[in-house]
Design a protein around this motif. Structure first.
Motif, PDB file in Angstrom:
ATOM      1  N   LEU A   1     -76.883  57.930 -40.538  1.00 29.66           N
ATOM      2  CA  LEU A   1     -75.803  57.172 -41.167  1.00 29.66           C
ATOM      3  C   LEU A   1     -76.340  56.158 -42.178  1.00 29.66           C
ATOM      4  CD1 LEU A   1     -73.239  56.552 -38.308  1.00 29.66           C
ATOM      5  CD2 LEU A   1     -72.773  57.624 -40.522  1.00 29.66           C
ATOM      6  N   VAL A   2     -75.787  56.233 -43.377  1.00 29.63           N
ATOM      7  CA  VAL A   2     -76.102  55.284 -44.442  1.00 29.63           C
ATOM      8  C   VAL A   2     -74.916  54.356 -44.680  1.00 29.63           C
ATOM      9  CG1 VAL A   2     -76.601  55.078 -46.917  1.00 29.63           C
ATOM     10  CG2 VAL A   2     -77.743  56.835 -45.546  1.00 29.63           C
ATOM     11  N   LEU A   3     -73.705  54.874 -44.449  1.00 28.02           N
ATOM     12  CA  LEU A   3     -72.490  54.097 -44.714  1.00 28.02           C
ATOM     13  C   LEU A   3     -71.495  54.309 -43.579  1.00 28.02           C
ATOM     14  CD1 LEU A   3     -70.561  53.651 -48.005  1.00 28.02           C
ATOM     15  CD2 LEU A   3     -69.337  54.491 -46.003  1.00 28.02           C
ATOM     16  N   ILE A   4     -70.906  53.213 -43.112  1.00 30.02           N
ATOM     17  CA  ILE A   4     -69.812  53.249 -42.136  1.00 30.02           C
ATOM     18  C   ILE A   4     -68.670  52.417 -42.702  1.00 30.02           C
ATOM     19  CG2 ILE A   4     -69.045  52.630 -39.824  1.00 30.02           C
ATOM     20  CD1 ILE A   4     -71.908  52.904 -38.865  1.00 30.02           C
ATOM     21  N   ASP A   5     -67.511  53.060 -42.867  1.00 33.65           N
ATOM     22  CA  ASP A   5     -66.322  52.356 -43.349  1.00 33.65           C
ATOM     23  C   ASP A   5     -65.207  52.540 -42.329  1.00 33.65           C
ATOM     24  OD1 ASP A   5     -64.173  51.233 -44.599  1.00 33.65           O
ATOM     25  OD2 ASP A   5     -64.154  52.612 -46.309  1.00 33.65           O
ATOM     26  N   LEU A   6     -64.929  51.474 -41.580  1.00 27.82           N
ATOM     27  CA  LEU A   6     -63.833  51.465 -40.607  1.00 27.82           C
ATOM     28  C   LEU A   6     -62.739  50.487 -41.021  1.00 27.82           C
ATOM     29  CD1 LEU A   6     -65.915  51.398 -37.292  1.00 27.82           C
ATOM     30  CD2 LEU A   6     -64.599  53.316 -38.176  1.00 27.82           C
ATOM     31  N   SER A   7     -62.768  50.037 -42.245  1.00 24.83           N
ATOM     32  CA  SER A   7     -61.893  48.952 -42.684  1.00 24.83           C
ATOM     33  C   SER A   7     -60.415  49.323 -42.571  1.00 24.83           C
ATOM     34  CB  SER A   7     -62.211  48.586 -44.137  1.00 24.83           C
ATOM     35  OG  SER A   7     -62.044  49.706 -44.991  1.00 24.83           O
ATOM     36  N   TYR A   8     -59.594  48.287 -42.342  1.00 23.92           N
ATOM     37  CA  TYR A   8     -58.140  48.419 -42.321  1.00 23.92           C
ATOM     38  C   TYR A   8     -57.681  49.433 -41.269  1.00 23.92           C
ATOM     39  CZ  TYR A   8     -58.416  45.690 -46.578  1.00 23.92           C
ATOM     40  OH  TYR A   8     -58.686  44.702 -47.477  1.00 23.92           O
ATOM     41  N   ASN A   9     -58.111  49.220 -40.035  1.00 23.39           N
ATOM     42  CA  ASN A   9     -57.667  49.996 -38.892  1.00 23.39           C
ATOM     43  C   ASN A   9     -57.330  49.036 -37.753  1.00 23.39           C
ATOM     44  OD1 ASN A   9     -57.836  53.088 -39.209  1.00 23.39           O
ATOM     45  ND2 ASN A   9     -59.724  52.394 -40.213  1.00 23.39           N
ATOM     46  N   LYS A  10     -57.318  49.540 -36.538  1.00 22.89           N
ATOM     47  CA  LYS A  10     -57.032  48.701 -35.367  1.00 22.89           C
ATOM     48  C   LYS A  10     -58.105  48.866 -34.310  1.00 22.89           C
ATOM     49  CE  LYS A  10     -51.992  48.848 -36.055  1.00 22.89           C
ATOM     50  NZ  LYS A  10     -50.682  49.172 -35.448  1.00 22.89           N
ATOM     51  N   VAL A  11     -59.332  49.052 -34.766  1.00 19.31           N
ATOM     52  CA  VAL A  11     -60.450  49.226 -33.844  1.00 19.31           C
ATOM     53  C   VAL A  11     -60.734  47.889 -33.168  1.00 19.31           C
ATOM     54  CG1 VAL A  11     -62.841  49.972 -33.603  1.00 19.31           C
ATOM     55  CG2 VAL A  11     -61.366  51.024 -35.333  1.00 19.31           C
TER      56      VAL A  11
ATOM     57  N   ARG B   1     -60.179  58.712 -45.277  1.00 19.41           N
ATOM     58  CA  ARG B   1     -59.506  57.486 -45.723  1.00 19.41           C
ATOM     59  C   ARG B   1     -58.072  57.714 -46.168  1.00 19.41           C
ATOM     60  NH1 ARG B   1     -63.540  55.591 -50.342  1.00 19.41           N
ATOM     61  NH2 ARG B   1     -63.742  57.861 -50.439  1.00 19.41           N
ATOM     62  N   MET B   2     -57.291  56.651 -46.063  1.00 22.71           N
ATOM     63  CA  MET B   2     -55.944  56.574 -46.616  1.00 22.71           C
ATOM     64  C   MET B   2     -55.060  57.731 -46.146  1.00 22.71           C
ATOM     65  SD  MET B   2     -56.771  55.052 -50.430  1.00 22.71           S
ATOM     66  CE  MET B   2     -55.070  54.505 -50.668  1.00 22.71           C
TER      67      MET B   2
ATOM     68  N   ARG C   1     -69.416  69.149 -45.838  1.00 22.41           N
ATOM     69  CA  ARG C   1     -68.595  68.053 -46.359  1.00 22.41           C
ATOM     70  C   ARG C   1     -67.139  68.324 -46.003  1.00 22.41           C
ATOM     71  NH1 ARG C   1     -71.983  65.361 -49.715  1.00 22.41           N
ATOM     72  NH2 ARG C   1     -70.415  64.037 -50.668  1.00 22.41           N
ATOM     73  N   PHE C   2     -66.468  67.289 -45.518  1.00 19.06           N
ATOM     74  CA  PHE C   2     -65.067  67.412 -45.109  1.00 19.06           C
ATOM     75  C   PHE C   2     -64.334  66.216 -45.696  1.00 19.06           C
ATOM     76  CE2 PHE C   2     -61.340  67.164 -42.452  1.00 19.06           C
ATOM     77  CZ  PHE C   2     -61.083  68.477 -42.067  1.00 19.06           C
ATOM     78  N   ARG C   3     -63.482  66.474 -46.707  1.00 16.06           N
ATOM     79  CA  ARG C   3     -62.825  65.370 -47.394  1.00 16.06           C
ATOM     80  C   ARG C   3     -61.338  65.659 -47.549  1.00 16.06           C
ATOM     81  NH1 ARG C   3     -64.832  62.496 -52.155  1.00 16.06           N
ATOM     82  NH2 ARG C   3     -63.694  60.938 -50.970  1.00 16.06           N
TER      83      ARG C   3
ATOM     84  N   LEU D   1     -69.576  57.953 -43.437  1.00 13.87           N
ATOM     85  CA  LEU D   1     -68.405  58.036 -42.566  1.00 13.87           C
ATOM     86  C   LEU D   1     -67.326  57.116 -43.117  1.00 13.87           C
ATOM     87  CD1 LEU D   1     -67.069  59.004 -39.906  1.00 13.87           C
ATOM     88  CD2 LEU D   1     -68.164  57.046 -38.778  1.00 13.87           C
ATOM     89  N   TYR D   2     -66.310  57.707 -43.751  1.00  8.63           N
ATOM     90  CA  TYR D   2     -65.204  56.954 -44.338  1.00  8.63           C
ATOM     91  C   TYR D   2     -63.950  57.160 -43.483  1.00  8.63           C
ATOM     92  CZ  TYR D   2     -67.773  56.292 -48.736  1.00  8.63           C
ATOM     93  OH  TYR D   2     -68.683  55.925 -49.696  1.00  8.63           O
ATOM     94  N   LEU D   3     -63.507  56.091 -42.809  1.00  7.93           N
ATOM     95  CA  LEU D   3     -62.315  56.154 -41.962  1.00  7.93           C
ATOM     96  C   LEU D   3     -61.294  55.086 -42.350  1.00  7.93           C
ATOM     97  CD1 LEU D   3     -64.073  56.593 -38.481  1.00  7.93           C
ATOM     98  CD2 LEU D   3     -63.330  58.384 -40.064  1.00  7.93           C
TER      99      LEU D   3
END
Length: 1007
Positions: A464-474, A422-423, A394-396, A443-445
């Protein structure tokens, strides 16, 4: 010289004869002693006939007791030791026999399944030097031990004892060197001063045994101590200053108390200290007294009020493996050499005010598993070394001010399960290395500056169960192979620069629960396959460039949120979506029309066609009604005939009893009739039967397959892959071996070729569901609700932790918690129960992915996996706790369509007023604070991710801590979606838990 005669004189012969007689007498006494020991040991063996063990194979009457497994003797062949710990013994300890062994000095029976009470007979074992009864299931109080003056070791921890412990008995045990009494529910008492006089003590374990008040000065006199554990009590005041005299101390455990003040001056004198845990107290000041604790292996001081910096000397600790300082007020940078010397395992310094960079070498030895530094003010980049840390789990580092690009290798660490960035201010792109992240589940990004395209290799990260790429410039297209992520449950892509079409392969992600692609530039049509996603609950495609019509397939979904607004959609809005629940879901699409939503222009239609459709529909409905009526008539007629033909016969019944019965089988068989029927369920009818001794029993009658003519075992019916027979088998197999006051008692089982009868103890007050929700509802006061919660929790704790192999109930609900005449709870209905395999989990291979359980109680992981473990039961029990606190059913119309009580509670925890407003109005105001404590425990039990939830053993402890007028500290930090909770830890399983709503860290440390 006189000649000596070769013949003995008469006087010599007489002496020789007397000597031989004396020798024969001594030998006869010895033989009698051996015979007595043999008889005693054979009686001992007979007390454990129900045990599944082979330790007694050598215990035979024609064998010497000294050759028995686990038995030792002295030079005179008298039994001195019985050592049968961890031998799977089940039964009541026969002290009457054991204490007749005159030479017995050692009795070791720890880690078994012994139950019953320990009587005053134990006083007769006055020669004992070693007594270990720990880790069993006794009940009642510990008797007076004052006659056991020779004891050197006394271990009674985690054995079910209660009441007042006879501390005064310890005053006579001058030789006692090992004392372990923790994890028993003794009555509250001050720290026993008798312990301070035991100068030979080197091991003292009194954790979780209800000690209260100050820890007295004098503890420093026990200078031989190497282990001192006083955790999980109610101790207050400051840590005594003379504790620094314990220079041999290797482990000091003070966590989960109410200690105040600073770490005592001179703490560095404890030069042997390797394990120190004073977490979850109210300690303050800085950490400077620990600068010289150079032998520390594990340091845990989380959830206190420490301030100041982390001493630079910590970076030179050559043995440090674990460091947990989260939820304090620490400032400044971390030592840059931290963790670089030993096989460092984990660090958690989350929720402080730390600044500066991440220490670069904590994985220098290649052993680090968890790095947790979330919610600080850290700056700089992620050190490149961590890209090679293949052990990382785990890397947070979310909620900091970190920047720069992520080292490419970090994306593809093979054991990494949770990556949370994140953040922050990270930039660059996700690299193709992520193809190697075979263990990555979450994956929280979100909320960074990531850019570039999402590499197609991400679909190789198959866990992968969750992918969060919200609020970026992908930018760029979403990989067309996204559907390869078969376990994907949540996909958050909102507020990016994605373009291109939405891949139709998403239809292969059958466990998808939430999709958010809002505020991008997706174009093309909405894939109709999205309507085939069985678990989809939320779909947000707003603010894109989608065109074409709304697929009619979306009508089959039961969505709590649907937002297609501000696109370029056209055509008719499907009628089933034209409802108030989706008001605003279609705004900003001028090409759409609807006959039901006033804000849209009506759709043109052919009135003649509409009329024809109405006529045809009426004809079909009328025909269906006629067919259904005829079918019901024939079915009822057939059922009546079957009931008349199939009556209970006295013949051909096999009976298997599991408890002493005071009734005959004929009393039961003759009472299975209509006037005794009290309930009907999916697995059979239930009857109340009054037996001859005046008691009542409940009888479940199950009709099994009448076409199966093979004879079945009287205890376990013929195995089926499912259906009633499978449930019957599970229930019998489970309940027949269980002995616990909070689990319903199965007296016996009757089986015939086409019927089975299960005879239980009768619960006169029905189920908890009845008392809370039906016409039989009564106003349960809070004390009663609390006792029901604790009792039911203890029943589940026994199933999970007290059985030889854990038992998963799999259908925990209020209707399966029965109440006796005193409203004491029993866990019941084990038709779905499963025994956990050695691997620690179970999967019902015969279920064909049919979810086990009841709607409203089912844990959310069933949405993406059909594997179950104990945490699934914990979730269901959390729902029961919510019922007890709120008085509401798991599913209520006021929660919203397809919303349950867990969702309802989670949305109302923002303020004290809203939380208090959820408590059942019938609970008086003076108990509402206590009810809220239990509600908070319920929220922990119903966490989204299974790993977040506490064990049932921890739940029991938290509930006991939440006893009315007690305090339990569970704080909810809404901004970071983090809950911090106080959990009980025992010597064998210390747990520190950082609870999260969206994620989890659970780190167990054990020296």
């Amino acid at each position: 010289m006189r000649r000596v005669s070769s013949l003995a004189s008469p006087s010599t012969m007489l002496v020789l004869q007397e000597f031989l007689l004396l020798l024969l007498f001594i030998l006869s006494l010895f033989s009698v002693g051996q015979s007595n020991d043999l008889d005693i040991l054979m009686n001992f063996k007979s007390a454990f006939q129900k045990s599944n063990t082979n330790v007694f194979d050598s215990w035979t009457p024609n064998n010497s007791p000294c050759n028995f497994t686990g038995v030792s003797c002295n030079s005179e062949d008298s039994v001195t030791s019985i050592e049968l710990g961890t031998s799977n013994l089940t039964g009541v300890l026969p002290l009457d026999s054991i204490c007749q062994l005159q030479s017995l000095q050692k009795l070791g029976l720890g880690y078994n399944f012994l139950y019953g009470t320990i009587t005053d007979v134990l006083r007769n074992c006055s020669s004992l030097r070693y007594l270990d009864l720990g880790f069993n299931s006794f009940s009642g109080a510990v008797p007076d031990l004052s006659t056991l003056t020779q004891l050197e070791l006394l271990s009674l921890n985690l054995s079910g004892f209660s009441g007042t412990f006879p501390w005064s008995s310890l005053a006579n045990m001058a030789n006692l060197s090992f004392l372990s009494l923790g994890d028993n529910t003794f009555n509250k008492a001050p720290f026993p001063t008798e312990v301070l006089k035991l100068e030979k003590l080197y091991w003292l374990y009194l954790s979780n045994c209800s000690l209260e008040g100050d820890l007295p000065v004098g503890i420093g006199n026990l200078t031989l101590l190497i282990d001192l554990e006083l955790a999980d009590n109610y101790l207050t005041g400051q840590i005594p200053a003379d504790i620094v005299n314990l220079k041999n101390l290797w482990q000091l455990e003070l966590y989960d108390n109410q200690f105040t003040g600073k770490i005592p001056t001179g703490f560095g004198n404890l030069t042997s200290l390797a394990f120190f845990d004073a977490s979850n107290n109210n300690l303050e000041g800085d950490l400077s007294e620990l600068r010289f604790s150079t032998q520390l292996v594990s340091l845990q001081l989380f959830e206190n009020q420490f301030s100041g910096g982390v001493p630079e000397e910590f970076g030179e600790f050559r043995n440090l493996v674990n460091l947990s300082l989260y939820t304090n007020q620490l400032t400044g940078p971390l030592p840059q050499k931290l963790g670089s010397w030993a096989d460092f395992n984990f660090i958690d310094v989350s929720e402080n005010y730390l600044t500066g960079p991440i220490p670069p070498d904590m994985c220098k030895k290649g052993t680090m598993q968890r790095l947790l530094m979330l919610q600080n003010q850290l700056t700089g980049e992620i050190p490149a070394n961590y890209a090679n840390c293949t052990t990382m789990f785990r890397f947070r580092v979310n909620n900091n001010s970190l920047s720069g690009s992520v080292p490419p290798g970090l994306w593809g660490l093979p054991n990494l399960a949770f990556l949370d960035l994140r953040m922050n201010q990270f930039e660059g792109s996700v690299t193709s290395d992520i193809a190697n992240a075979k263990s990555l589940g979450q994956l929280y990004l979100g909320s960074n500056i990531f850019s570039g395209e999402l590499p197609p290799e991400i679909t190789k990260a198959s866990s992968l169960v969750l992918i969060d790429l919200s609020y970026n410039k992908v930018s760029g297209s979403l990989p067309s192979s996204i559907g390869d992520l078969q376990s994907l449950n949540r996909l958050y892509l909102q507020n990016n620069q994605f373009s291109g079409s939405i891949p139709s392969s998403l239809g292969s992600c059958r466990y998808l629960n939430e999709i958010n692609m809002a505020w991008n530039s997706f174009s093309g049509s909405i894939p109709s396959v999205l309507g085939s996603l069985p678990a989809l609950n939320s779909l947000n495609l707003s603010d894109n460039k989608l065109s074409g019509s709304i697929p009619s397939s979306l009508s089959s979904l039961k969505l709590s949120l649907l937002d297609l607004s501000h696109n370029e959609l056209s055509g008719q809005i499907p009628e089933s979506l034209s409802i108030d629940a989706y008001n605003g879901s279609f705004a900003g699409n001028p090409g759409l029309c609807s006959s039901n939503i006033q804000s849209f222009q009506p759709c043109s239609s052919d009135s003649h066609t509409v009329a024809i459709r109405i006529i045809v529909s009426c004809f079909v409905v009328a025909a269906a009604v006629l067919i259904l009526s005829a079918g019901c008539f024939l079915f009822l007629k057939k059922r009546k005939k079957q009931n008349q033909e199939r009556t209970i016969s006295r013949d051909s019944w096999d009976v298997k009893s599991f408890h002493l019965m005071s009734f005959s089988e004929y009393e039961i068989l003759d009472s299975i009739k209509q006037e005794n029927l009290i309930g009907k369920g999916g697995s059979g009818n239930v009857y109340r039967v009054a037996v001859s001794d005046g008691k009542e029993v409940a009888v479940k009658h199950i009709r099994t397959n009448p076409e199966s003519k093979s004879r079945r075992s009287p205890a376990v019916p013929k195995r089926k892959t499912g259906g009633f027979e499978g449930e019957l088998e599970a229930e019998v197999a489970t309940l027949s071996s269980i002995r616990h006051v909070n689990v319903v008692k199965l007296y016996c089982c009757f089986t015939s070729e086409d019927s089975s009868l299960l005879v239980y103890e009768y619960m006169s007050n029905g189920s908890l569901w009845d008392r809370l929700h039906t016409c039989q509802k009564v106003d349960l006061n809070w004390e009663t609700r609390y006792e029901i919660a604790v009792g039911a929790a203890k029943g589940l704790e026994y199933l999970h932790h007290g059985c030889e192999r854990p038992v998963l109930h799999r259908d925990v609900k209020s209707s399966n918690i029965l109440l006796d005449e005193f409203l004491k709870p029993r866990i019941a209905d084990f038709g779905l129960a499963k025994i956990v395999r050695a691997s620690g989990a179970t999967k019902d291979s015969s279920s064909n992915h049919v979810i086990a359980g009841t709607h409203g109680y089912i844990a959310p992981e069933y949405a993406y996996t059909y594997k179950v473990n104990e945490k699934s039961d914990v979730y269901s029990f959390g729902v029961v706790l919510m019922e007890l606190v709120t008085g509401k059913r798991p599913m209520e119309p006021e929660f919203g369509e397809n919303k349950d009580i867990v969702y309802w509670v989670s949305k109302r925890v923002g303020s004290r007023e809203s939380v208090m407003g959820m408590v059942d109005p019938s609970i008086p105001n003076e108990f509402k604070e206590d009810a809220v404590k239990v509600l908070r425990i319920a929220t922990l039990c119903t966490a989204t991710l299974p790993a977040v939830r506490p064990t049932m053993r921890t739940v029991v402890q938290m509930l006991e801590d939440a006893e009315p007028c007690k305090l339990i500290s569970i704080a909810v930090t809404k901004d970071d979606h983090v809950c911090s909770a106080n959990f009980s830890r025992s010597k064998t399983q210390k747990e520190r838990v950082l609870m999260e709503v969206e994620g989890v860290e659970k780190i167990s440390s054990s020296p």
